[in-house]
Design an enzyme around this catalytic site. Structure first.
Site, PDB file in Angstrom:
ATOM      1  N   CYS A  82      60.004  15.749  65.214  1.00 41.01           N
ATOM      2  CA  CYS A  82      59.039  16.531  66.040  1.00 41.01           C
ATOM      3  C   CYS A  82      59.083  15.869  67.463  1.00 41.01           C
ATOM      4  O   CYS A  82      58.898  14.728  67.610  1.00 41.01           O
ATOM      5  CB  CYS A  82      57.486  16.456  65.398  1.00 41.01           C
ATOM      6  SG  CYS A  82      56.292  16.370  66.445  1.00 41.01           S
ATOM      7  N   PHE A  95      56.767  15.714  69.754  1.00 42.05           N
ATOM      8  CA  PHE A  95      55.491  15.256  70.215  1.00 42.05           C
ATOM      9  C   PHE A  95      55.496  13.910  69.560  1.00 42.05           C
ATOM     10  O   PHE A  95      55.328  12.920  70.211  1.00 42.05           O
ATOM     11  CB  PHE A  95      54.400  16.134  69.739  1.00 42.05           C
ATOM     12  CG  PHE A  95      54.338  17.329  70.558  1.00 42.05           C
ATOM     13  CD1 PHE A  95      54.135  17.539  71.905  1.00 42.05           C
ATOM     14  CD2 PHE A  95      54.697  18.570  69.884  1.00 42.05           C
ATOM     15  CE1 PHE A  95      54.015  18.785  72.679  1.00 42.05           C
ATOM     16  CE2 PHE A  95      54.661  19.658  70.606  1.00 42.05           C
ATOM     17  CZ  PHE A  95      54.391  19.855  71.904  1.00 42.05           C
ATOM     18  N   CYS A  96      56.006  13.893  68.232  1.00 41.48           N
ATOM     19  CA  CYS A  96      55.860  12.358  67.462  1.00 41.48           C
ATOM     20  C   CYS A  96      57.100  11.414  68.284  1.00 41.48           C
ATOM     21  O   CYS A  96      56.757  10.153  68.407  1.00 41.48           O
ATOM     22  CB  CYS A  96      56.511  12.582  66.050  1.00 41.48           C
ATOM     23  SG  CYS A  96      55.104  13.691  65.095  1.00 41.48           S
ATOM     24  N   TYR A 148      56.298  13.605  61.606  1.00 43.25           N
ATOM     25  CA  TYR A 148      57.728  14.134  61.207  1.00 43.25           C
ATOM     26  C   TYR A 148      58.748  13.568  62.287  1.00 43.25           C
ATOM     27  O   TYR A 148      58.666  13.695  63.504  1.00 43.25           O
ATOM     28  CB  TYR A 148      57.731  15.754  61.487  1.00 43.25           C
ATOM     29  CG  TYR A 148      56.506  16.533  60.850  1.00 43.25           C
ATOM     30  CD1 TYR A 148      55.982  16.321  59.667  1.00 43.25           C
ATOM     31  CD2 TYR A 148      56.201  17.797  61.396  1.00 43.25           C
ATOM     32  CE1 TYR A 148      55.153  17.116  59.148  1.00 43.25           C
ATOM     33  CE2 TYR A 148      55.320  18.564  61.049  1.00 43.25           C
ATOM     34  CZ  TYR A 148      54.690  18.038  60.014  1.00 43.25           C
ATOM     35  OH  TYR A 148      53.736  18.944  59.292  1.00 43.25           O
TER      36      TYR A 148
END
Length: 279
Positions: A17, A19-20, A14
């Site tokens: 996001c 973390f992404c 995403y």
């Protein structure tokens, strides 16, 4: 088209996001080409091939296809592979085994052993970390980005109904939604996240004004980098720099980000990170 024998990477994500965003910052800084697959956050059919149902997921092919889960595992494994060509990527990934644990609420979750370690031999370790303290510092702040900094994002971007709507407008614009899904997500999601952010504030013991926690955290980071280094990694970012930058970057364009730039000392470091990643 990549040359034969090179690392072929596909990132399932995403865009908004944190973390992404951490993984993208790492891949971009190291000049690694990768394909992006934006996942629909409602149906998630793009990752139906995976029993692991979170993002990011990185599919890596260095001779044989391999799935890497968890942002910190992805970063540690790929960095190890770039430094040490002794082991196959498959062997390196096996050094980060998933372990099932149960949370306080009785929910079963996957944790990954050693995820902040680079799996290097003694000679490689000396080259990357000339003194032991450098490695300890990098690991400490990577963990801090995952365990603390990331939890300050939602309470800050959904702090008020207005900010929640602006944030969901951004999420829908940047994400992969159908027209009706997007409208539903924007208005229903904004209301839901406004109330969820209050629960998160309580869960993480944040102050009434969550901006204070954000300001304190980023100033703590700036203090840790210090006045005599461009980055925590010295003249170039290390994995902690890339993790913190990746997490903070998802707020760009939102009120929380602008407030952070005005009320903290993060801006010079943040701009240096932008420049070095673009290079």
């Amino acid at each position: 088209q990549l040359p034969a024998g090179s690392l072929q990477l596909t990132l399932y994500q995403y865009k908004t996001c944190p973390f992404c965003s951490k993984v993208r910052a790492f891949l971009d800084y190291h000049g690694l080409p990768y394909e992006i697959v934006e996942v629909n956050p409602i149906m998630r059919k793009e990752i139906k091939f995976s029993s692991y149902r979170k993002v990011p997921i990185l599919l890596a092919n260095a001779g044989s296809p391999l799935q890497l889960n968890d942002s910190s595992v992805i970063i540690s494994a790929i960095k190890t592979y770039l430094i040490s060509r002794r082991n196959s990527l498959e062997e390196i990934v096996s050094f980060y085994p998933p372990v099932k644990t149960v949370t306080e609420k009785g929910k079963e979750v996957l944790e990954y052993e050693n995820k902040y370690w680079l799996m290097l031999d003694e000679k490689e370790t000396k080259r990357v970390y000339p003194v032991k303290e450098v490695r300890v510092e990098e690991m400490k702040w990577r963990k801090w980005a995952d365990d603390w900094l990331v939890h300050l994002i939602s309470p800050n971007v959904y702090r008020t109904p207005k900010e929640a709507l602006e944030s969901f407008d951004y999420i829908v614009r940047e994400g992969k939604f159908g027209t009706l899904e997007g409208l539903f997500a924007k208005y229903v999601g904004a209301v839901a996240m406004f109330f969820i952010s209050k629960r998160l504030k309580k869960r993480h013991h944040l102050r009434d004004d969550v901006r204070e926690d954000l300001y304190e955290a980023v100033n703590e980071w700036v203090k840790a980098v210090g006045k005599h280094r461009l980055f925590m990694g010295g003249n170039q970012p290390n994995l902690a720099d890339l993790a913190v930058y990746g997490v903070l970057r998802v707020m760009e364009g939102l009120e929380a980000f602008d407030d952070m730039m005005v009320h903290t000392k993060i801006q010079p470091w943040y701009q240096r990170m932008e420049e070095v990643i673009q290079k």
